[in-house]
Design a protein around this motif. Structure first.
Motif, short mmCIF file in Angstrom:
data_model
loop_
_atom_site.label_atom_id
_atom_site.label_comp_id
_atom_site.label_asym_id
_atom_site.label_seq_id
_atom_site.Cartn_x
_atom_site.Cartn_y
_atom_site.Cartn_z
N UNK A 263 -47.28 -49.50 -15.07
CA UNK A 263 -47.24 -50.91 -15.47
C UNK A 263 -45.86 -51.27 -16.05
N UNK A 264 -45.30 -50.37 -16.83
CA UNK A 264 -43.98 -50.63 -17.42
C UNK A 264 -42.90 -50.73 -16.35
N UNK A 269 -40.77 -57.48 -18.19
CA UNK A 269 -40.49 -57.15 -19.59
C UNK A 269 -41.82 -56.87 -20.28
N UNK A 270 -41.78 -56.08 -21.34
CA UNK A 270 -42.96 -55.96 -22.20
C UNK A 270 -42.83 -56.98 -23.32
N UNK A 285 -40.44 -46.59 -24.82
CA UNK A 285 -41.00 -46.07 -23.58
C UNK A 285 -40.67 -47.00 -22.42
N UNK A 286 -40.85 -48.31 -22.64
CA UNK A 286 -40.51 -49.28 -21.60
C UNK A 286 -39.02 -49.22 -21.30
N UNK A 292 -36.91 -54.17 -20.09
CA UNK A 292 -36.60 -54.75 -21.41
C UNK A 292 -37.86 -55.17 -22.15
N UNK A 293 -37.69 -55.56 -23.40
CA UNK A 293 -38.80 -56.01 -24.24
C UNK A 293 -38.45 -57.33 -24.91
#
Length: 370
Positions: A263-264, A269-270, A285-286, A292-293
Motif C-alpha cells: 500500500x505504501x 503519500x501517507x 517506513x513510507x 512522502x507523508x
C-alpha cells in the motif's frame, strides 16, 4: 549485560503498537548479540504466563488494566534476586513508578506522554487518571538516565521537570531492506493517499476524511485508503457516510507487513493527522519505500517529516490546510516523485541496527554506574 525490560505489553498482545515494535526490534537485537534480556509485561486472553520471543524471556502478569498493580509484586517474588545489570522501564501509556520498587541501575525509556491529549481518546475518568498519573513523573524519575525516541519527547520531559542532560535521544529505526522501492510496483493511477495504523480517536483520521470531502466539493478527485483496526472504526465509518464520500474512502482493515508495504509503494503519500506521536515510525517506513507523508506539524511528526523535502506539514487541526496539501500532491506527480526521492534518502539514516547500537552503548553506561 543482563537486562530487564518492563513494558505494558509485548508484540504478541492484540493491542500492541509502535512501542512494542520498538521494544522487540531493539531488545531482540541485543539478545541476539549475546545479552540476556528478560521482559516483564501484561498478559492477555490465551497468553502463556511464560514465553520466549526474539531471544527474550517473557514473563506476563496481570492484564490490560491490572498490570500496573501486578508488576511490582511479580518482580519482588520472581525477578528481584536475579541482579540485573540494568533495568529499563519502557514507559508506555502510564508510568509504573519503578524507582520505588526496582533495584538500580534503572533507566527510563519514553516514546511520548499523553498529557491533555488523553481526553481526546479515553473516557473522562480514564483520561483524568492518565493525566494525574503523569503529574508525578518529574518527582519520581528526576536524576535517572533516560532515553527519548525524539527531540519532541525530550523537550516534553524537560518541560515537566526532568533534566535535559539526563536524557539521551535515540530515534526509532525501520527495516530499510524490507521497506524499499520496487520498480515493478508503480503508484496508483488515481491520486491515492494512505492512512495506516491503529484506528484511535486521538489520531484524528476523521480530519483526513473531512479533507477528502472538501476536495470533492472542489471537484478534485482523490482516494483515501484507511488501513488498520481499532475502536474508532465505527465513528470513522459514520463520518464517511455522513459526508457522502463512501466512493472515495476505503477501509482496508488489518494488513500484514507485506500488505502495508504494498500500500505504501502504491500511495501518492501517507497521511498523519495526529496531534502528537513519539516519532512516527510509519512515516519513515513510507519514506523508505519512496513515498512522502502529509502530517500535522505536531510533536514527533515534525521530526519524521521534513517539510518540503520528505513531505508536507500543516497546522494540526486545520482541515482546510490538509485539503490544500492533498490537492497540491494530487495535481502534481512530479512533486510527489521529488518528495518521494527526498524521503527515501532521509530514511536511510534511521535503521534498527543504528538504534540498537546507541541503546546498547547507553545501557552499558547505565550498568557501569552501579
Amino acid at each position: 549485560m543482563k537486562l530487564l525490560v518492563i513494558n505494558w505489553q509485548d508484540l504478541a498482545n492484540p493491542h500492541s503498537g509502535g512501542a512494542e515494535v520498538h521494544l522487540h526490534e531493539i531488545f531482540g537485537r541485543l539478545a541476539r548479540r549475546g545479552h540476556g534480556v528478560t521482559l516483564l509485561c501484561s498478559g492477555f486472553p490465551g497468553a502463556s504466563p511464560a514465553d520466549e520471543a526474539d531471544g527474550m524471556r517473557i514473563h506476563r502478569t496481570g492484564g490490560r488494566h491490572t498490570f500496573t498493580l501486578a508488576a511490582a509484586p511479580f518482580y519482588r517474588r520472581h525477578l528481584a534476586a536475579e541482579r540485573f545489570d540494568a533495568v529499563v522501564e519502557d514507559l508506555n501509556k502510564i508510568p509504573l513508578f519503578t524507582p520505588y520498587w526496582v533495584e538500580r541501575p534503572l533507566a527510563l525509556l519514553v516514546h511520548h506522554l499523553f498529557g491533555t491529549t488523553a481526553f481526546r481518546e479515553a473516557s473522562a475518568p480514564f483520561a483524568a487518571a492518565t493525566w494525574m498519573l503523569e503529574r508525578p513523573i518529574p518527582l519520581v524519575y528526576r536524576g535517572l538516565p533516560a532515553e527519548a525516541v525524539s527531540e519532541s519527547t525530550r523537550d516534553d520531559l524537560v518541560a515537566r521537570g526532568l533534566r535535559r542532560q539526563d536524557i539521551r535521544v535515540i530515534h526509532n529505526g525501520v527495516d530499510v531492506d524490507f521497506f524499499r522501492p520496487d520498480p515493478s510496483i508503480s503508484r496508483d493511477a488515481e491520486p491515492t493517499f494512505l492512512s495506516v495504523g491503529r484506528l484511535k480517536k486521538y489520531k484524528r483520521i476523521d480530519h483526513a476524511i473531512e479533507a477528502v470531502a472538501r476536495l470533492r466539493a472542489r471537484n478534485r478527485f482523490v482516494r483515501l485508503v484507511i488501513a488498520g483496526k481499532g475502536d474508532d472504526e465505527p465513528r470513522l465509518r459514520e463520518t464517511v457516510a455522513r459526508l457522502g464520500v463512501g466512493d472515495r474512502v476505503t477501509f482496508a482493515g488489518f494488513v500484514t507487513e507485506e500488505g502495508k508495504r504494498d500500500l505504501m509503494r502504491r500511495a501518492w503519500a501517507t497521511v498523519q493527522p495526529s496531534p502528537k506521536e513519539g516519532w512516527g515510525i510509519t512515516n519513515i517506513e513510507a519514506a523508505a519505500c519512496g513515498t512522502p507523508t502529509i502530517a500535522s506539524d505536531s510533536p514527533g511528526l515534525r521530526e519524521s517529516v521534513v517539510h518540503n523535502t520528505t513531505g508536507l506539514l500543516y497546522p494540526h487541526g486545520d482541515v482546510a490546510a490538509l485539503a490544500d496539501a492533498l490537492e497540491r500532491l494530487a495535481m502534481d506527480e512530479v512533486e510527489v516523485a521529488r518528495l518521494g526521492a527526498g524521503a527515501h534518502q532521509f530514511a536511510q539514516g534511521f535503521t534498527w541496527d543504528r538504534a540498537a547500537d546507541l541503546t546498547e552503548a547507553h545501557l552499558a553506561e547505565v550498568a557501569a554506574s552501579r
